[in-house]
Write a protein that holds these residues in place. Structure first.
Motif, PDB file in Angstrom:
ATOM      1  N   ILE A 247       0.850  -1.187   0.000  1.00  0.00           N
ATOM      2  CA  ILE A 247       0.000   0.000   0.000  1.00  0.00           C
ATOM      3  C   ILE A 247       0.884   1.234   0.000  1.00  0.00           C
ATOM      4  N   THR A 248       0.575   2.164  -0.888  1.00  0.00           N
ATOM      5  CA  THR A 248       1.354   3.402  -0.992  1.00  0.00           C
ATOM      6  C   THR A 248       0.410   4.578  -1.241  1.00  0.00           C
ATOM      7  N   GLN A 249       0.945   5.778  -1.103  1.00  0.00           N
ATOM      8  CA  GLN A 249       0.225   6.984  -1.520  1.00  0.00           C
ATOM      9  C   GLN A 249       0.948   7.665  -2.675  1.00  0.00           C
ATOM     10  N   GLN A 250       2.000   7.032  -3.162  1.00  0.00           N
ATOM     11  CA  GLN A 250       2.784   7.588  -4.252  1.00  0.00           C
ATOM     12  C   GLN A 250       2.944   6.533  -5.349  1.00  0.00           C
ATOM     13  N   ASP A 251       3.139   7.005  -6.561  1.00  0.00           N
ATOM     14  CA  ASP A 251       3.400   6.082  -7.673  1.00  0.00           C
ATOM     15  C   ASP A 251       4.711   5.344  -7.438  1.00  0.00           C
ATOM     16  N   GLN A 252       4.734   4.090  -7.810  1.00  0.00           N
ATOM     17  CA  GLN A 252       5.916   3.257  -7.617  1.00  0.00           C
ATOM     18  C   GLN A 252       6.327   2.627  -8.940  1.00  0.00           C
ATOM     19  N   ASP A 253       7.561   2.200  -8.992  1.00  0.00           N
ATOM     20  CA  ASP A 253       8.057   1.472 -10.154  1.00  0.00           C
ATOM     21  C   ASP A 253       7.726  -0.003  -9.946  1.00  0.00           C
ATOM     22  N   TRP A 254       6.484  -0.372 -10.268  1.00  0.00           N
ATOM     23  CA  TRP A 254       6.023  -1.735  -9.990  1.00  0.00           C
ATOM     24  C   TRP A 254       6.770  -2.757 -10.833  1.00  0.00           C
ATOM     25  N   GLU A 255       7.190  -2.374 -12.015  1.00  0.00           N
ATOM     26  CA  GLU A 255       7.917  -3.320 -12.862  1.00  0.00           C
ATOM     27  C   GLU A 255       9.253  -3.716 -12.225  1.00  0.00           C
ATOM     28  N   SER A 256       9.957  -2.753 -11.670  1.00  0.00           N
ATOM     29  CA  SER A 256      11.239  -3.060 -11.016  1.00  0.00           C
ATOM     30  C   SER A 256      11.029  -3.953  -9.798  1.00  0.00           C
ATOM     31  N   PHE A 257       9.961  -3.670  -9.047  1.00  0.00           N
ATOM     32  CA  PHE A 257       9.670  -4.492  -7.873  1.00  0.00           C
ATOM     33  C   PHE A 257       9.356  -5.925  -8.291  1.00  0.00           C
ATOM     34  N   GLU A 258       8.520  -6.084  -9.320  1.00  0.00           N
ATOM     35  CA  GLU A 258       8.175  -7.422  -9.791  1.00  0.00           C
ATOM     36  C   GLU A 258       9.412  -8.156 -10.294  1.00  0.00           C
ATOM     37  N   THR A 259      10.258  -7.470 -11.056  1.00  0.00           N
ATOM     38  CA  THR A 259      11.474  -8.095 -11.587  1.00  0.00           C
ATOM     39  C   THR A 259      12.387  -8.579 -10.464  1.00  0.00           C
ATOM     40  N   ALA A 260      12.570  -7.745  -9.457  1.00  0.00           N
ATOM     41  CA  ALA A 260      13.417  -8.121  -8.327  1.00  0.00           C
ATOM     42  C   ALA A 260      12.827  -9.304  -7.573  1.00  0.00           C
ATOM     43  N   LEU A 261      11.502  -9.317  -7.433  1.00  0.00           N
ATOM     44  CA  LEU A 261      10.835 -10.401  -6.719  1.00  0.00           C
ATOM     45  C   LEU A 261      10.983 -11.721  -7.453  1.00  0.00           C
ATOM     46  N   LEU A 262      10.812 -11.697  -8.769  1.00  0.00           N
ATOM     47  CA  LEU A 262      10.909 -12.935  -9.557  1.00  0.00           C
ATOM     48  C   LEU A 262      12.330 -13.493  -9.563  1.00  0.00           C
ATOM     49  N   LYS A 263      13.316 -12.637  -9.381  1.00  0.00           N
ATOM     50  CA  LYS A 263      14.704 -13.110  -9.312  1.00  0.00           C
ATOM     51  C   LYS A 263      14.974 -13.893  -8.022  1.00  0.00           C
ATOM     52  N   CYS A 264      14.037 -13.821  -7.088  1.00  0.00           N
ATOM     53  CA  CYS A 264      14.201 -14.534  -5.803  1.00  0.00           C
ATOM     54  C   CYS A 264      13.766 -15.989  -5.920  1.00  0.00           C
ATOM     55  N   ARG A 265      13.200 -16.387  -7.059  1.00  0.00           N
ATOM     56  CA  ARG A 265      12.738 -17.774  -7.221  1.00  0.00           C
ATOM     57  C   ARG A 265      13.916 -18.727  -7.282  1.00  0.00           C
ATOM     58  N   ILE A 266      13.743 -19.863  -6.614  1.00  0.00           N
ATOM     59  CA  ILE A 266      14.821 -20.881  -6.607  1.00  0.00           C
ATOM     60  C   ILE A 266      14.312 -22.246  -7.004  1.00  0.00           C
ATOM     61  N   ASP A 267      13.016 -22.362  -7.337  1.00  0.00           N
ATOM     62  CA  ASP A 267      12.487 -23.678  -7.712  1.00  0.00           C
ATOM     63  C   ASP A 267      12.927 -24.009  -9.123  1.00  0.00           C
ATOM     64  N   SER A 268      12.663 -25.224  -9.554  1.00  0.00           N
ATOM     65  CA  SER A 268      13.167 -25.716 -10.835  1.00  0.00           C
ATOM     66  C   SER A 268      12.334 -25.264 -12.021  1.00  0.00           C
ATOM     67  N   LEU A 269      11.179 -24.584 -11.744  1.00  0.00           N
ATOM     68  CA  LEU A 269      10.329 -24.126 -12.836  1.00  0.00           C
ATOM     69  C   LEU A 269      11.039 -23.007 -13.609  1.00  0.00           C
ATOM     70  N   GLU A 270      10.655 -22.822 -14.811  1.00  0.00           N
ATOM     71  CA  GLU A 270      11.239 -21.762 -15.630  1.00  0.00           C
ATOM     72  C   GLU A 270      10.880 -20.409 -15.048  1.00  0.00           C
ATOM     73  N   LYS A 271      11.864 -19.636 -14.634  1.00  0.00           N
ATOM     74  CA  LYS A 271      11.592 -18.372 -13.948  1.00  0.00           C
ATOM     75  C   LYS A 271      10.988 -17.339 -14.861  1.00  0.00           C
ATOM     76  N   ALA A 272      11.105 -17.511 -16.126  1.00  0.00           N
ATOM     77  CA  ALA A 272      10.533 -16.536 -17.047  1.00  0.00           C
ATOM     78  C   ALA A 272       9.057 -16.758 -17.276  1.00  0.00           C
ATOM     79  N   GLN A 273       8.514 -17.781 -16.643  1.00  0.00           N
ATOM     80  CA  GLN A 273       7.107 -18.125 -16.869  1.00  0.00           C
ATOM     81  C   GLN A 273       6.218 -16.978 -16.462  1.00  0.00           C
TER      82      GLN A 273
END
Length: 337
Positions: A311-337
């Motif tokens: 939750i925010t009251q200001q615009d955020q760079d949601w794409e950067s947040f999502e990209t950083a979050l997806l880089k945290c995946r460690i399972d064997s599935l294709e991370k680009a999915q």
């Protein structure tokens, strides 16, 4: 021939968990009825024997209808639709109060009653949820999913039994006000239901949640076409209400994340008001509950999915947040999915 168009009926949903004080509040509101108006009450009891109806006025100017057995919040409750339509058409009330069972999901009921075919009959007012202030210290009570669903659905929260609240209860209430700041517009303290009608007679404000593909997937789609309807994980959503922006992501529970990487990503964020998440990590299932004063995380039971909401009251760079979050995946599935 002059055609008379019936006015829409101001309609209030008074929800709340078991024993919160819904009927006490309703009794107080009903005492404020102008003499020249007719008010109607539709009550729902989960069992087959109704008691609450006996506590309401049975006098001229009031029409009380009780539905027994089951929950009128459920989407399959055709009897509720029929009973409500008949109540409006036959009694033509000036104002209508709906009290669902304490085991009900008011958000589902609200969704039904804001559908287009009801808009010519109903003027939906702000959804009210009543909570027992003297039980806020009871963690097992307030952590129930249904209890939290009722709070999240509320536009107005009425806190009953304020004279019996402990210091711990007051602390939990302060936490609630922070946790539900994007959902609840008004918090009203009540003793014996002493709430004035004008305090709850506010228009319903719908929240538009747009569920769309993950941002990095959206970039691969044809920009001239409408975004596809998302019916399964993963997905991303953004909703705006009361001056706040809520952005969220949901991923399959099979996805696994590195605990410390997720913690780093969440701690790196700026200008947020609240972050909540639950993740399947290499340290087990972990729940994160961040507010500006306290960054909490702990082990938890297995969740339905991985999810995070900010939750925010200001615009955020949601794409950067999502990209950083997806880089945290460690399972064997294709991370680009």
């Amino acid at each position: 021939m002059k055609i008379i168009v019936a006015a829409t009926v101001k309609t209030h949903i008074i929800s709340g968990f078991l024993g919160a004080g819904k009927t006490t509040l309703l009794q107080q509101l009903l005492q404020q009825k102008p003499e020249n108006e007719t008010w109607a009450i539709l009550m729902n009891e989960f069992g087959e024997i109704g008691v609450d109806q006996q506590l309401l006025p049975n006098a001229q100017g009031f029409e009380v209808k009780e539905l027994l057995g089951g929950c009128l919040c459920c989407s399959s409750q055709l009897p509720m639709q029929i009973a409500l339509s008949r109540l409006i058409q036959e009694k033509q009330p000036d104002r209508l109060f709906i009290e669902p069972t304490g085991l009900g999901h008011p958000a589902q009921l609200l969704e039904q009653l804001t559908e287009p075919h009801w808009q010519t009959q109903i003027d939906m007012r702000a959804l009210v949820t009543v909570i027992d202030g003297s039980r806020l210290h009871d963690t097992a009570w307030v952590k129930q999913d249904l209890y939290q669903d009722q709070l999240k659905a509320a536009q107005i929260v009425v806190v009953s039994h304020q004279d019996s609240m402990s210091e711990h209860d007051q602390q939990v209430l302060a936490q609630f006000k922070n946790e539900y700041l994007a959902d609840v517009q008004h918090w009203l303290m009540s003793e014996q239901g002493n709430i004035q009608l004008v305090q709850v007679d506010l228009p319903h404000q719908g929240i538009q949640r747009k569920i769309v593909p993950l941002i990095h997937i959206q970039k691969q789609l044809n920009r001239t076409e409408a975004l596809p309807v998302i019916k399964q994980l993963p997905y991303h959503y953004v909703e705006r209400a009361n001056g706040y922006t809520v952005a969220g992501w949901k991923f399959s529970k099979r996805w696994q994340f590195d605990f410390y990487d997720v913690l780093d990503v969440l701690c790196d964020q700026k200008n947020w008001l609240r972050i909540k998440g639950i993740f399947n990590t290499n340290q087990g299932w972990m729940v994160f509950n961040f507010n500006p004063e306290d960054l909490n995380y702990k082990s938890t039971e297995e969740g339905l999915d991985n999810r995070v909401e900010m939750i925010t009251q200001q615009d955020q760079d949601w794409e950067s947040f999502e990209t950083a979050l997806l880089k945290c995946r460690i399972d064997s599935l294709e991370k680009a999915q």
